[in-house]
Design a protein around this motif. Structure first.
Motif, PDB file in Angstrom:
ATOM      1  N   SER A 196      15.628   3.803  -0.632  1.00  0.00           N
ATOM      2  CA  SER A 196      14.198   3.656  -1.086  1.00  0.00           C
ATOM      3  C   SER A 196      14.236   2.843  -2.230  1.00  0.00           C
ATOM      4  CB  SER A 196      13.613   5.070  -0.887  1.00  0.00           C
ATOM      5  OG  SER A 196      14.106   5.732  -1.978  1.00  0.00           O
ATOM      6  N   ALA A 197      12.993   2.319  -2.319  1.00  0.00           N
ATOM      7  CA  ALA A 197      12.945   1.771  -3.451  1.00  0.00           C
ATOM      8  C   ALA A 197      11.095   1.602  -4.008  1.00  0.00           C
ATOM      9  CB  ALA A 197      13.342   0.105  -3.509  1.00  0.00           C
ATOM     10  N   VAL A 198      11.130   1.540  -5.144  1.00  0.00           N
ATOM     11  CA  VAL A 198       9.483   1.346  -5.643  1.00  0.00           C
ATOM     12  C   VAL A 198       9.383  -0.329  -5.921  1.00  0.00           C
ATOM     13  CG1 VAL A 198       7.882   1.786  -7.132  1.00  0.00           C
ATOM     14  CG2 VAL A 198       9.266   3.719  -6.730  1.00  0.00           C
ATOM     15  N   ILE A 199       8.658  -1.082  -5.351  1.00  0.00           N
ATOM     16  CA  ILE A 199       8.288  -2.270  -5.498  1.00  0.00           C
ATOM     17  C   ILE A 199       6.746  -2.126  -6.182  1.00  0.00           C
ATOM     18  CG2 ILE A 199       7.911  -4.659  -4.631  1.00  0.00           C
ATOM     19  CD1 ILE A 199      10.161  -3.945  -2.610  1.00  0.00           C
TER      20      ILE A 199
ATOM     21  N   GLU B  20      14.849  -9.537  -7.134  1.00  0.00           N
ATOM     22  CA  GLU B  20      15.708  -8.474  -6.329  1.00  0.00           C
ATOM     23  C   GLU B  20      15.038  -7.263  -6.768  1.00  0.00           C
ATOM     24  OE1 GLU B  20      19.841  -9.214  -6.828  1.00  0.00           O
ATOM     25  OE2 GLU B  20      19.742 -10.903  -5.847  1.00  0.00           O
ATOM     26  N   PHE B  21      15.126  -6.430  -5.636  1.00  0.00           N
ATOM     27  CA  PHE B  21      14.795  -4.999  -5.794  1.00  0.00           C
ATOM     28  C   PHE B  21      15.826  -3.892  -5.254  1.00  0.00           C
ATOM     29  CE2 PHE B  21      10.908  -7.678  -5.569  1.00  0.00           C
ATOM     30  CZ  PHE B  21      10.225  -7.250  -6.599  1.00  0.00           C
ATOM     31  N   THR B  22      16.447  -3.176  -6.115  1.00  0.00           N
ATOM     32  CA  THR B  22      17.706  -2.281  -5.586  1.00  0.00           C
ATOM     33  C   THR B  22      17.071  -0.848  -4.970  1.00  0.00           C
ATOM     34  OG1 THR B  22      18.825  -3.225  -7.189  1.00  0.00           O
ATOM     35  CG2 THR B  22      19.559  -1.033  -6.373  1.00  0.00           C
ATOM     36  N   PHE B  23      17.544  -0.624  -3.868  1.00  0.00           N
ATOM     37  CA  PHE B  23      17.312   0.400  -3.337  1.00  0.00           C
ATOM     38  C   PHE B  23      18.408   1.627  -3.406  1.00  0.00           C
ATOM     39  CE2 PHE B  23      14.626  -2.496  -1.104  1.00  0.00           C
ATOM     40  CZ  PHE B  23      13.869  -1.766  -0.116  1.00  0.00           C
ATOM     41  N   GLU B  24      17.835   2.865  -3.896  1.00  0.00           N
ATOM     42  CA  GLU B  24      18.825   3.999  -3.895  1.00  0.00           C
ATOM     43  C   GLU B  24      18.845   4.714  -2.573  1.00  0.00           C
ATOM     44  OE1 GLU B  24      17.842   5.834  -7.407  1.00  0.00           O
ATOM     45  OE2 GLU B  24      17.999   4.093  -8.640  1.00  0.00           O
ATOM     46  N   GLU B  25      20.072   5.297  -2.466  1.00  0.00           N
ATOM     47  CA  GLU B  25      20.013   6.336  -1.674  1.00  0.00           C
ATOM     48  C   GLU B  25      19.854   7.829  -1.963  1.00  0.00           C
ATOM     49  OE1 GLU B  25      23.628   7.373   2.002  1.00  0.00           O
ATOM     50  OE2 GLU B  25      24.102   6.674   0.263  1.00  0.00           O
ATOM     51  N   LYS B  26      18.629   8.240  -1.095  1.00  0.00           N
ATOM     52  CA  LYS B  26      18.218   9.761  -1.538  1.00  0.00           C
ATOM     53  C   LYS B  26      18.913  10.813  -0.783  1.00  0.00           C
ATOM     54  CE  LYS B  26      15.600   8.175  -4.745  1.00  0.00           C
ATOM     55  NZ  LYS B  26      15.853   8.213  -6.220  1.00  0.00           N
ATOM     56  N   ASP B  27      18.716  10.293   0.703  1.00  0.00           N
ATOM     57  CA  ASP B  27      19.327  11.142   1.580  1.00  0.00           C
ATOM     58  C   ASP B  27      20.498  10.430   2.611  1.00  0.00           C
ATOM     59  OD1 ASP B  27      17.890  13.457   1.390  1.00  0.00           O
ATOM     60  OD2 ASP B  27      16.301  12.627   2.348  1.00  0.00           O
TER      61      ASP B  27
ATOM     62  N   GLY C 286       0.827  -1.128   0.032  1.00  0.00           N
ATOM     63  CA  GLY C 286       0.060  -0.045  -0.110  1.00  0.00           C
ATOM     64  C   GLY C 286       0.690   1.261  -0.072  1.00  0.00           C
ATOM     65  N   ASP C 287       2.100   1.115   0.555  1.00  0.00           N
ATOM     66  CA  ASP C 287       2.891   2.407   0.387  1.00  0.00           C
ATOM     67  C   ASP C 287       3.663   2.618  -1.051  1.00  0.00           C
ATOM     68  OD1 ASP C 287       2.362   2.845   2.793  1.00  0.00           O
ATOM     69  OD2 ASP C 287       4.150   2.645   3.552  1.00  0.00           O
ATOM     70  N   SER C 288       3.769   3.469  -1.437  1.00  0.00           N
ATOM     71  CA  SER C 288       4.476   3.944  -2.986  1.00  0.00           C
ATOM     72  C   SER C 288       6.114   3.715  -2.662  1.00  0.00           C
ATOM     73  CB  SER C 288       4.065   5.367  -3.068  1.00  0.00           C
ATOM     74  OG  SER C 288       4.589   6.237  -2.376  1.00  0.00           O
ATOM     75  N   LEU C 289       6.657   3.837  -1.849  1.00  0.00           N
ATOM     76  CA  LEU C 289       7.830   3.467  -1.662  1.00  0.00           C
ATOM     77  C   LEU C 289       8.180   2.786  -0.474  1.00  0.00           C
ATOM     78  CD1 LEU C 289       9.576   7.211  -2.238  1.00  0.00           C
ATOM     79  CD2 LEU C 289       9.965   5.295  -3.456  1.00  0.00           C
ATOM     80  N   GLN C 290       9.276   1.907  -0.392  1.00  0.00           N
ATOM     81  CA  GLN C 290       9.736   1.316   0.632  1.00  0.00           C
ATOM     82  C   GLN C 290      11.062   1.830   1.189  1.00  0.00           C
ATOM     83  OE1 GLN C 290       7.402  -0.914   1.523  1.00  0.00           O
ATOM     84  NE2 GLN C 290       6.185  -0.661  -0.379  1.00  0.00           N
TER      85      GLN C 290
ATOM     86  N   ASP D 251       3.068  -3.158  -7.048  1.00  0.00           N
ATOM     87  CA  ASP D 251       2.000  -3.994  -5.933  1.00  0.00           C
ATOM     88  C   ASP D 251       1.921  -5.263  -6.402  1.00  0.00           C
ATOM     89  OD1 ASP D 251      -0.069  -3.681  -3.917  1.00  0.00           O
ATOM     90  OD2 ASP D 251      -1.288  -4.238  -5.432  1.00  0.00           O
ATOM     91  N   ALA D 252       2.182  -5.511  -7.593  1.00  0.00           N
ATOM     92  CA  ALA D 252       2.028  -6.912  -8.209  1.00  0.00           C
ATOM     93  C   ALA D 252       2.948  -7.992  -7.142  1.00  0.00           C
ATOM     94  CB  ALA D 252       2.351  -7.066  -9.621  1.00  0.00           C
ATOM     95  N   TYR D 253       3.938  -7.380  -6.755  1.00  0.00           N
ATOM     96  CA  TYR D 253       5.003  -8.185  -6.094  1.00  0.00           C
ATOM     97  C   TYR D 253       4.349  -8.394  -4.493  1.00  0.00           C
ATOM     98  CZ  TYR D 253       7.876  -8.458 -10.127  1.00  0.00           C
ATOM     99  OH  TYR D 253       8.519  -8.458 -11.289  1.00  0.00           O
ATOM    100  N   LEU D 254       3.471  -7.499  -4.181  1.00  0.00           N
ATOM    101  CA  LEU D 254       2.963  -7.560  -2.556  1.00  0.00           C
ATOM    102  C   LEU D 254       1.683  -7.946  -2.412  1.00  0.00           C
ATOM    103  CD1 LEU D 254       4.256  -3.430  -2.385  1.00  0.00           C
ATOM    104  CD2 LEU D 254       5.549  -5.589  -1.967  1.00  0.00           C
ATOM    105  N   ALA D 255       1.628  -9.088  -3.085  1.00  0.00           N
ATOM    106  CA  ALA D 255       0.476  -9.890  -2.552  1.00  0.00           C
ATOM    107  C   ALA D 255       0.553 -10.368  -1.253  1.00  0.00           C
ATOM    108  CB  ALA D 255       0.212 -10.995  -3.764  1.00  0.00           C
TER     109      ALA D 255
END
Length: 395
Positions: free
Chosen positions: A111-114, A99-106, A63-67, A116-120
């Protein structure tokens, strides 16, 4: 909104409020200390300050846009701050090996965008973090369970006494849980509060002491008197129905607001998010709830460590702080129209005469309708971190 970090002793409470659907990834890590409780006389404990331990805190929320994943080092008790670890390689892996790569924003925030199809519901995830020195850390797999709807959210007017709150009366917020028998038995509630604030004094004019320029206000239409502020609530609330005959529980206590709290002077609102947790995640957060509660002061319980689910894959003996969990949530909002008893100011505000030969130390100078001055925060509510935009959920 900006990222907010709150430090507690040797711990970091990390809260992200970048979007309305962002879960507040709260992390308390207890003081490692020895307290002698056998003494009758007052005892001043000598807290042992350990080396900087690695802290990895993260979650994947349906349900969250960013992880988010946060990587930091623990800090000393007398100098608490978010001690970020930058330059890490971070990724999440699901149960099928994607695999889902997270990028350093601060600094220290990844954070990463996953999709919703993978968040069942029933999906499993783990995180892997490689820090700049090459050490690799990995969490256990966590499962996304479906969260039941919040059955009800309400408050009752109650008296309350504790080591930090002394009030004859206040608002005790509760929620009721009513879940299917096949649903998870473990839940956590995280809260976000919004409140209305008023500056005590109306503005007649504002003086720029450097240029002597004066801006006049019509007190009847003063646009800087009413503001609204939103913040996450730092407390953790958990409950389980494991030992009950049904997957239901009544009157689960959440936040308490004493009548002396200025936040309930006018409009006050709580947004409760109910998270479905795995057994391991519930054990972790419920222990932190007990050990960080206001009734568990330093002299009332022996401090101890709460074991997380992240380890150094090449050195399992290394102590790593923090926890990674996966979850889904439901939410419900409740409003309160104050005050409960009397109004209480967020700041001490007193009007004084303006002395041109001894001007005040703040700039600019705000004048009241009586021609007197005070601290600007007593006139301009935006100086208390508020916004002038009224939320839609307030009448």
């Amino acid at each position: 909104m900006e990222q907010k970090y709150y430090t507690m002793n040797r711990a970091v409470l990390q809260i992200s409020d970048k979007s309305n659907t962002r879960v507040y990834a709260a992390l308390f890590v207890l003081i490692i200390a020895f307290i002698a409780t056998a003494c009758i006389e007052e005892y001043d404990p000598k807290i042992i300050t350990e080396t900087e331990l690695l802290v990895i805190d993260g979650c994947i929320i349906k349900g969250d846009s960013l992880q988010f994943v946060y990587v930091s080092r623990s800090t000393s008790i007398d100098n608490s701050y978010f001690n970020a670890v930058s330059g890490c390689v971070v990724w999440a892996t699901n149960g099928q090996g994607v695999e889902f790569t997270f990028e350093e924003k601060d600094d220290g925030e990844y954070s990463a965008v996953i999709p919703d199809a993978y968040l069942a519901y029933g999906s499993q995830f783990k995180i892997t973090v490689i820090i700049p020195n090459g050490n690799e850390y990995e969490s256990d797999y966590e499962t996304i369970y479906e969260s039941s709807a919040i059955d009800s959210l309400y408050y009752e007017i109650e008296s309350y006494q504790s080591s930090s709150v002394s009030s004859n009366i206040g608002l005790q917020f509760y929620c009721d849980l009513k879940a299917d028998e096949t649903a998870t038995l473990n839940y956590m509630w995280l809260l976000e509060e919004t409140w209305e604030t008023h500056s005590p004094f109306l503005i007649a004019k504002i003086l720029d002491q450097e240029t002597n320029e004066v801006t006049y206000f019509d007190p009847a239409t003063d646009s800087l008197q009413v503001c609204y502020d939103t913040d996450p609530v730092s407390e953790i609330y958990t409950a389980s129905t494991e030992n009950l005959t049904s997957n239901e529980k009544k009157k689960i206590p959440l936040r308490y607001m004493a009548d002396t709290n200025y936040k309930i002077n006018y409009n006050y609102s709580i947004l409760a998010k109910q998270y479905a947790l795995s057994d391991a995640a519930y054990d972790y957060w419920s222990q932190l709830q007990v050990l960080s509660s206001e009734s568990s002061g330093m002299y009332e319980t022996q401090p101890s460590n709460v074991t997380g689910n992240i380890c150094n894959i090449n050195n399992p003996d290394e102590e790593v702080l923090g926890y990674f969990y996966a979850a889904s949530y439901s939410e419900k909002r409740l409003n309160f129209k104050g005050p409960l008893t009397d109004y209480n100011s967020a700041h001490t505000c007193s009007l004084i005469a303006y002395d041109v030969d001894n001007p005040p130390g703040y700039e600019p100078v705000y004048f009241s309708t009586t021609g007197q001055i005070a601290d600007p925060v007593c006139f301009n509510c935006t100086l208390m971190d508020g916004t002038l935009t009224k939320p839609d959920f307030f009448e």
